[in-house]
Design an enzyme around this catalytic site. Structure first.
Site, PDB file in Angstrom:
ATOM      1  N   GLU A  12       0.814  -1.217   0.000  1.00 27.13           N
ATOM      2  CA  GLU A  12       0.000   0.000   0.000  1.00 27.13           C
ATOM      3  C   GLU A  12       0.849   1.270   0.000  1.00 27.13           C
ATOM      4  O   GLU A  12       0.365   2.331  -0.408  1.00 27.13           O
ATOM      5  CB  GLU A  12      -0.970  -0.021   1.200  1.00 27.13           C
ATOM      6  CG  GLU A  12      -2.066  -1.068   1.012  1.00 27.13           C
ATOM      7  CD  GLU A  12      -2.937  -1.279   2.233  1.00 27.13           C
ATOM      8  OE1 GLU A  12      -4.116  -1.626   2.065  1.00 27.13           O
ATOM      9  OE2 GLU A  12      -2.442  -1.131   3.375  1.00 27.13           O
ATOM     10  N   GLY A  78     -12.520  -4.259   1.454  1.00 26.58           N
ATOM     11  CA  GLY A  78     -13.540  -5.154   0.932  1.00 26.58           C
ATOM     12  C   GLY A  78     -14.825  -4.361   0.724  1.00 26.58           C
ATOM     13  O   GLY A  78     -15.172  -3.513   1.548  1.00 26.58           O
ATOM     14  N   ILE A 152     -12.795 -10.223   6.574  1.00 30.24           N
ATOM     15  CA  ILE A 152     -14.184 -10.672   6.372  1.00 30.24           C
ATOM     16  C   ILE A 152     -14.313 -11.370   5.017  1.00 30.24           C
ATOM     17  O   ILE A 152     -14.032 -10.785   3.970  1.00 30.24           O
ATOM     18  CB  ILE A 152     -15.169  -9.478   6.441  1.00 30.24           C
ATOM     19  CG1 ILE A 152     -14.973  -8.670   7.734  1.00 30.24           C
ATOM     20  CG2 ILE A 152     -16.608  -9.963   6.282  1.00 30.24           C
ATOM     21  CD1 ILE A 152     -15.346  -9.370   9.014  1.00 30.24           C
ATOM     22  N   MET A 172      -9.302  -2.919   8.058  1.00 28.34           N
ATOM     23  CA  MET A 172      -8.822  -3.297   9.384  1.00 28.34           C
ATOM     24  C   MET A 172      -8.027  -2.206  10.114  1.00 28.34           C
ATOM     25  O   MET A 172      -7.385  -2.502  11.116  1.00 28.34           O
ATOM     26  CB  MET A 172      -7.987  -4.593   9.262  1.00 28.34           C
ATOM     27  CG  MET A 172      -8.797  -5.735   8.648  1.00 28.34           C
ATOM     28  SD  MET A 172      -7.867  -7.261   8.382  1.00 28.34           S
ATOM     29  CE  MET A 172      -7.674  -7.832  10.065  1.00 28.34           C
ATOM     30  N   GLU A 173      -8.081  -0.964   9.612  1.00 30.75           N
ATOM     31  CA  GLU A 173      -7.274   0.095  10.258  1.00 30.75           C
ATOM     32  C   GLU A 173      -7.950   1.463  10.343  1.00 30.75           C
ATOM     33  O   GLU A 173      -7.593   2.274  11.222  1.00 30.75           O
ATOM     34  CB  GLU A 173      -5.932   0.301   9.510  1.00 30.75           C
ATOM     35  CG  GLU A 173      -5.003  -0.873   9.480  1.00 30.75           C
ATOM     36  CD  GLU A 173      -5.354  -1.895   8.390  1.00 30.75           C
ATOM     37  OE1 GLU A 173      -6.090  -1.511   7.437  1.00 30.75           O
ATOM     38  OE2 GLU A 173      -4.936  -3.049   8.489  1.00 30.75           O
ATOM     39  N   ASP A 196     -11.759  -6.633  -3.012  1.00 29.30           N
ATOM     40  CA  ASP A 196     -12.553  -7.869  -2.937  1.00 29.30           C
ATOM     41  C   ASP A 196     -13.952  -7.508  -2.445  1.00 29.30           C
ATOM     42  O   ASP A 196     -14.213  -6.354  -2.120  1.00 29.30           O
ATOM     43  CB  ASP A 196     -11.889  -8.871  -1.967  1.00 29.30           C
ATOM     44  CG  ASP A 196     -11.769  -8.300  -0.572  1.00 29.30           C
ATOM     45  OD1 ASP A 196     -10.711  -7.740  -0.251  1.00 29.30           O
ATOM     46  OD2 ASP A 196     -12.752  -8.374   0.198  1.00 29.30           O
TER      47      ASP A 196
END
Ligand code: ADE
Length: 231
Positions: A12, A78, A152, A172-173, A196
């Site tokens: 990233e 996601g 997930i 997640m952040e 995704d």
């Protein structure tokens, strides 16, 4: 001005390091921070490693140790919203921790003790993003991004997150960075490119699209950086 650019994974932030080429590296608190001089501004770049704790540490170090005055996060997410497709860019208007649950004590899901459920991103940075989107003819999406310490890949959980928080994407952040920045009064902006759809194919799609989606997100942020640097 000192500007922080954060990602969670090496992929990233790689596009930023490739773009700026010339940087100094500092080791601090078990992480690496890359310092770039750019048009009279200092840009501090780092990937935090995955998750809420890691991203909280990195955002705090960016602010406390390096004195960053604005923070931008670039990465992948996601999709939760059915209309979002792989490669789409989504800017967080608000962020929420979908796995923070003290509902047993009567609080709503995601409620941060002595805080709120949602953290709001900086409106000025969102305005800059809107301008970049128009100039680049990109259909930038906006919405709630939900964060948790879980990858997930399950439709039931994804739908629960979508319905409970009106979320459009998950990662997640973001929300932990948001809580950190708001605690310090540092304006922040969080951009994610969809990698995704948080379903049973998520792991394969994530692996396949991590690099291209990271690059898309970084390209957009680099255009924002030019506007911030020239302001
Ligand atoms: N980041 C990108 N895709 C994700 C997913 N499916 N779950 C959590 N974080 C993600």
């Amino acid at each position: 001005m000192k500007l922080a650019i954060m990602g969670a994974m090496p992929e990233e932030i790689e596009p930023f390091l490739k773009f700026f080429k010339d940087y100094k590296t500092f080791d601090y608190a078990k992480n690496k921070y890359f310092i770039v001089e750019h048009k009279n501004n200092e840009i501090i770049i780092a990937y935090s490693k995955i998750g809420k704790v890691n991203s909280t540490i990195t955002a705090s170090v960016m602010i406390e140790k390096f004195g960053c005055e604005k923070l931008i996060f670039s990465g992948v997410a996601g999709a939760v919203c059915n209309s979002f497709k792989i490669g789409d860019l989504v800017a967080a208007t608000k962020l929420v921790q979908h796995d923070l649950d003290i509902s047993s004590f009567g609080h709503p899901y995601g409620y941060v003790p002595e805080g709120a459920v949602y953290e709001e991103a900086d409106l000025e940075l969102i305005e800059i993003a809107k301008k970049v989107a128009i100039e680049k003819n990109i259909n930038l999406k906006y919405g709630v991004i939900a964060t948790g310490d879980q990858f997930i890949c399950d439709i039931k959980r994804k739908n629960w997150i979508a319905n409970t928080f009106n979320a459009t994407a998950l990662e997640m952040e973001g929300a932990s960075v948001a809580v950190t920045c708001n605690a310090y009064g540092v304006p922040f902006f969080i951009l994610r490119a969809i990698s995704d759809e948080a379903n049973m194919d998520a792991k394969f799609n994530f692996d396949e699209f991590l690099e291209t989606s990271s690059q898309r997100s970084a390209d957009f942020i680099l255009s924002m950086v030019e506007k911030i640097a020239n302001a």
